[in-house]
Design a protein around this motif. Structure first.
Motif, PDB file in Angstrom:
ATOM      1  N   GLU A 342       0.851  -1.186   0.000  1.00  0.00           N
ATOM      2  CA  GLU A 342       0.000   0.000   0.000  1.00  0.00           C
ATOM      3  C   GLU A 342       0.889   1.239   0.000  1.00  0.00           C
ATOM      4  OE1 GLU A 342      -3.898  -0.156   2.225  1.00  0.00           O
ATOM      5  OE2 GLU A 342      -2.765  -1.659   3.367  1.00  0.00           O
ATOM      6  N   PHE A 343       0.643   2.120  -0.961  1.00  0.00           N
ATOM      7  CA  PHE A 343       1.455   3.324  -1.107  1.00  0.00           C
ATOM      8  C   PHE A 343       0.590   4.574  -1.055  1.00  0.00           C
ATOM      9  CE2 PHE A 343       3.781   0.119  -3.742  1.00  0.00           C
ATOM     10  CZ  PHE A 343       4.915   0.030  -2.955  1.00  0.00           C
ATOM     11  N   GLU A 344       1.250   5.659  -0.693  1.00  0.00           N
ATOM     12  CA  GLU A 344       0.632   6.981  -0.799  1.00  0.00           C
ATOM     13  C   GLU A 344       1.433   7.804  -1.786  1.00  0.00           C
ATOM     14  OE1 GLU A 344      -0.184   9.316   2.573  1.00  0.00           O
ATOM     15  OE2 GLU A 344      -1.715   7.965   3.363  1.00  0.00           O
ATOM     16  N   PHE A 345       0.709   8.517  -2.656  1.00  0.00           N
ATOM     17  CA  PHE A 345       1.323   9.446  -3.587  1.00  0.00           C
ATOM     18  C   PHE A 345       0.644  10.795  -3.336  1.00  0.00           C
ATOM     19  CE2 PHE A 345       3.611   9.497  -7.846  1.00  0.00           C
ATOM     20  CZ  PHE A 345       3.598  10.880  -7.977  1.00  0.00           C
ATOM     21  N   ARG A 346       1.217  11.563  -2.415  1.00  0.00           N
ATOM     22  CA  ARG A 346       0.640  12.857  -2.036  1.00  0.00           C
ATOM     23  C   ARG A 346       1.325  13.968  -2.832  1.00  0.00           C
ATOM     24  NH1 ARG A 346       2.290  14.113   2.501  1.00  0.00           N
ATOM     25  NH2 ARG A 346       3.538  12.300   3.101  1.00  0.00           N
ATOM     26  N   ILE A 347       0.535  14.702  -3.584  1.00  0.00           N
ATOM     27  CA  ILE A 347       1.052  15.759  -4.444  1.00  0.00           C
ATOM     28  C   ILE A 347       0.889  17.098  -3.735  1.00  0.00           C
ATOM     29  CG2 ILE A 347       0.895  16.870  -6.698  1.00  0.00           C
ATOM     30  CD1 ILE A 347      -0.609  14.295  -7.618  1.00  0.00           C
ATOM     31  N   GLY A 348       1.986  17.824  -3.598  1.00  0.00           N
ATOM     32  CA  GLY A 348       1.947  19.140  -2.972  1.00  0.00           C
ATOM     33  C   GLY A 348       2.813  20.118  -3.743  1.00  0.00           C
ATOM     34  N   ARG A 349       3.039  21.263  -3.119  1.00  0.00           N
ATOM     35  CA  ARG A 349       3.868  22.292  -3.750  1.00  0.00           C
ATOM     36  C   ARG A 349       4.453  23.175  -2.659  1.00  0.00           C
ATOM     37  NH1 ARG A 349       1.916  26.181  -8.815  1.00  0.00           N
ATOM     38  NH2 ARG A 349       3.917  26.147  -9.920  1.00  0.00           N
ATOM     39  N   ARG A 350       5.711  23.558  -2.833  1.00  0.00           N
ATOM     40  CA  ARG A 350       6.325  24.453  -1.859  1.00  0.00           C
ATOM     41  C   ARG A 350       7.516  25.166  -2.488  1.00  0.00           C
ATOM     42  NH1 ARG A 350      11.031  22.184   0.291  1.00  0.00           N
ATOM     43  NH2 ARG A 350      11.195  19.910   0.280  1.00  0.00           N
ATOM     44  N   PRO A 351       7.897  26.299  -1.907  1.00  0.00           N
ATOM     45  CA  PRO A 351       9.067  26.999  -2.424  1.00  0.00           C
ATOM     46  C   PRO A 351      10.343  26.255  -2.056  1.00  0.00           C
ATOM     47  CG  PRO A 351       8.230  28.105  -0.471  1.00  0.00           C
ATOM     48  CD  PRO A 351       7.252  27.018  -0.796  1.00  0.00           C
ATOM     49  N   GLY A 352      11.360  26.451  -2.867  1.00  0.00           N
ATOM     50  CA  GLY A 352      12.644  25.815  -2.590  1.00  0.00           C
ATOM     51  C   GLY A 352      13.527  25.857  -3.816  1.00  0.00           C
ATOM     52  N   PHE A 353      14.514  24.977  -3.827  1.00  0.00           N
ATOM     53  CA  PHE A 353      15.464  24.887  -4.933  1.00  0.00           C
ATOM     54  C   PHE A 353      15.329  23.521  -5.600  1.00  0.00           C
ATOM     55  CE2 PHE A 353      17.367  27.950  -2.034  1.00  0.00           C
ATOM     56  CZ  PHE A 353      17.753  28.964  -2.906  1.00  0.00           C
ATOM     57  N   LEU A 354      15.288  23.526  -6.913  1.00  0.00           N
ATOM     58  CA  LEU A 354      15.294  22.291  -7.695  1.00  0.00           C
ATOM     59  C   LEU A 354      16.535  22.325  -8.570  1.00  0.00           C
ATOM     60  CD1 LEU A 354      13.792  19.672  -8.502  1.00  0.00           C
ATOM     61  CD2 LEU A 354      12.687  20.985 -10.322  1.00  0.00           C
ATOM     62  N   ASP A 355      17.511  21.481  -8.231  1.00  0.00           N
ATOM     63  CA  ASP A 355      18.815  21.481  -8.905  1.00  0.00           C
ATOM     64  C   ASP A 355      19.396  22.887  -8.957  1.00  0.00           C
ATOM     65  OD1 ASP A 355      21.017  20.364 -10.099  1.00  0.00           O
ATOM     66  OD2 ASP A 355      20.143  20.338 -12.114  1.00  0.00           O
ATOM     67  N   GLY A 356      19.325  23.579  -7.836  1.00  0.00           N
ATOM     68  CA  GLY A 356      19.918  24.897  -7.703  1.00  0.00           C
ATOM     69  C   GLY A 356      19.063  26.053  -8.178  1.00  0.00           C
ATOM     70  N   LYS A 357      17.897  25.754  -8.768  1.00  0.00           N
ATOM     71  CA  LYS A 357      17.040  26.817  -9.284  1.00  0.00           C
ATOM     72  C   LYS A 357      15.954  27.139  -8.255  1.00  0.00           C
ATOM     73  CE  LYS A 357      17.646  25.029 -13.982  1.00  0.00           C
ATOM     74  NZ  LYS A 357      16.954  24.379 -15.124  1.00  0.00           N
ATOM     75  N   PRO A 358      15.842  28.411  -7.845  1.00  0.00           N
ATOM     76  CA  PRO A 358      14.788  28.770  -6.912  1.00  0.00           C
ATOM     77  C   PRO A 358      13.435  28.779  -7.611  1.00  0.00           C
ATOM     78  CG  PRO A 358      15.960  30.732  -7.607  1.00  0.00           C
ATOM     79  CD  PRO A 358      16.677  29.571  -8.223  1.00  0.00           C
ATOM     80  N   GLY A 359      12.384  28.415  -6.876  1.00  0.00           N
ATOM     81  CA  GLY A 359      11.051  28.418  -7.465  1.00  0.00           C
ATOM     82  C   GLY A 359      10.032  27.839  -6.520  1.00  0.00           C
ATOM     83  N   PHE A 360       8.850  27.618  -7.075  1.00  0.00           N
ATOM     84  CA  PHE A 360       7.730  27.037  -6.333  1.00  0.00           C
ATOM     85  C   PHE A 360       7.466  25.696  -6.984  1.00  0.00           C
ATOM     86  CE2 PHE A 360       3.177  27.537  -4.729  1.00  0.00           C
ATOM     87  CZ  PHE A 360       3.544  27.398  -3.409  1.00  0.00           C
TER      88      PHE A 360
END
Length: 482
Positions: A342-360
């Motif tokens: 049994e798995f959970e796949f919870r989709i969210g969003r938050r500010p931060g860095f993705l491979d060094g790129k700032p964003g949401f």
């Protein structure tokens, strides 16, 4: 007590360090290597099952059909980046397969072996082909850096798979897919039952946005297929775009005969309602041409006209068919109430860095790429997964290599026909319960098919115990599946 100028400076510097240091740490932690294996992403989630413990023994590229079996359907597709002319006459800068977009329709009969040679004439980033909705062997999935290397200019790759499941599918690049699919590197795939299609007229309605304008089968506005009054028609609708597409029919009642390549059980006639097709999804509509001689199948701004004569465009109906309760119940063939994982796949969003790129950025279970879960299964497991979306936007979720049955939405159980999907629209605030059998070993992407969302981190993987990952994201081939 008043601070000296030096003391004030030191306090200011300390405050700046206190702010900048955590940001610098998060930036550094977000960086990914120039080349890495998806098997090293995040952490393995065993879904409550016991870890297998055995080392990986089968590389995913060895999961193929027997090499000595002769192909029944064989063709070559040559990919190019170029300016081309759509079927409607409009010119477009994008990608072609054998000089056109959409690419050639591939047709096979259930049980036949399909062999497609992909040649890259001039796509500079490289190219692959993913067989969307077809549960191909693990080595044939076409996900760059996961199941193969991207095919560079002047190179080729041979795909071989048995067309086990009759239905409506499509193929598209899975290298820099958010750009290449948008640019037209795609085409339809239809697998008909060995006993025959069951309809007097078969029609394809592949919808795609070229330069923001919706087309059907490469034509702006409308395409047409010949049919006579009294003919039974099966229209295979394919949504290749990044958002949900409403489809409705003027001129005749219709039945939704299939979703994502799987026939529905006991579908009733529908009038005055639209059907929503998720990004990447397909539906088959069946109807009888009336005495008026024309039926209009509307695809959100484009249309397929079936028969002779004209039919004016109409507005989408207010009512939307709910597939959770459409058709009649039938056995699903798996013990969803007693899953092995049994798995959970919870989709969210938050500010931060993705491979060094700032964003949401998008998150999976609260984490951003590459710290996302690896859903780990063993062959034969019954898997149950809850998909919950609290991200603020809708996401069409696509699991490679498998079809899953929808059990419930927002805790409301399915009451209609078994609703099997490979592309499922999950709106903001919605939760779905799905189940499937882990019967196709490999390493499989599980991602949003609004492909820019996938490029922004909304990707996880389903991995089988005992399957290894010999390919790298990045690396010499420049693999970038999204």
């Amino acid at each position: 007590m008043r601070l000296s100028r030096r003391a004030k400076t030191l306090v200011a510097v300390a405050a700046a360090v206190a702010v900048i240091a955590p940001i610098a740490w998060f930036w550094q932690a977000s960086l990914v290597p120039d080349a890495y294996s998806v098997a090293d992403m995040g952490r393995h989630d065993h879904g409550g099952g016991a870890p297998g413990g055995a080392a990986s023994t089968i590389p995913v590229d060895e999961l193929t059909v027997p090499a000595d079996r002769e192909a029944d359907v064989r063709l070559t597709l040559t990919a190019a980046q170029e300016r081309f002319t759509l079927a409607s006459g409009r010119e477009f800068d994008g990608y072609t397969l054998n000089g056109s977009s959409p690419g050639p329709a591939i047709r096979a009969v259930q049980g036949q072996l399909v062999e497609v040679t992909l040649e890259n004439a001039s796509v500079p980033d490289g190219v692959t082909l993913h067989w969307h909705g077809v549960d191909v062997p693990g080595a044939m999935d076409g996900a760059a850096g996961v199941t193969q290397d991207a095919v560079g200019v002047g190179e080729s790759f041979v795909y071989r798979f048995v067309a086990d499941q009759a239905g409506t599918f499509w193929y598209h690049s899975h290298q820099v897919s958010h750009e290449q699919v948008l640019g037209g590197l795609l085409g339809p795939l239809v697998i008909t039952p060995a006993a025959g299609a069951g309809a007097e007229v078969e029609a394809l309605a592949l919808a795609h946005l070229y330069g923001g304008r919706r087309t059907v089968n490469g034509r702006d506005g409308e395409d047409r297929v010949a049919a006579e009054p009294g003919d039974t028609v099966r229209v295979r609708v394919v949504n290749t775009d990044f958002g949900v597409m409403p489809v409705w029919v003027d001129g005749a009642p219709f039945r939704v005969a299939a979703v994502d390549g799987t026939d529905l059980h006991g579908p009733a006639e529908v009038e005055g309602a639209a059907v929503e097709v998720a990004a990447g999804g397909r539906i088959d509509l069946v109807f009888t041409v009336p005495e008026s001689g024309v039926v209009r199948v509307n695809l959100s701004g484009a249309a397929l006209l079936v028969g002779e004569g004209g039919a004016a465009a109409s507005k989408p109906p207010d009512d939307v068919l709910d597939l959770l309760h459409y058709g009649t119940k039938a056995p699903v063939g798996l013990a969803a109430a007693a899953p092995d994982r049994e798995f959970e796949f919870r989709i969210g969003r938050r500010p931060g860095f993705l491979d060094g790129k700032p964003g949401f950025w998008w998150t999976v279970n609260g984490a951003m790429t590459p710290e996302v879960p690896m859903f780990t299964v063993a062959y034969g497991d019954v898997v149950r997964m809850r998909i919950a979306n609290d991200s603020g936007e809708a996401h069409p979720m696509h699991l490679h290599g498998h079809h899953a049955v929808v059990l419930a939405r927002d805790d409301v159980a399915a009451t209609g026909s078994p609703w099997w999907v490979d592309s499922l629209e999950v709106r903001d605030g919605e939760e779905f319960e799905i189940a499937f059998v882990a019967d196709n070993p490999g390493i499989w992407m599980d991602h949003c098919h609004n492909l820019p969302h996938a490029a922004e981190g909304l990707v996880a993987h389903l991995v089988y115990e005992g399957v290894g990952a010999p390919f790298l994201i990045g690396g010499p081939a420049g693999n970038r599946p999204e």
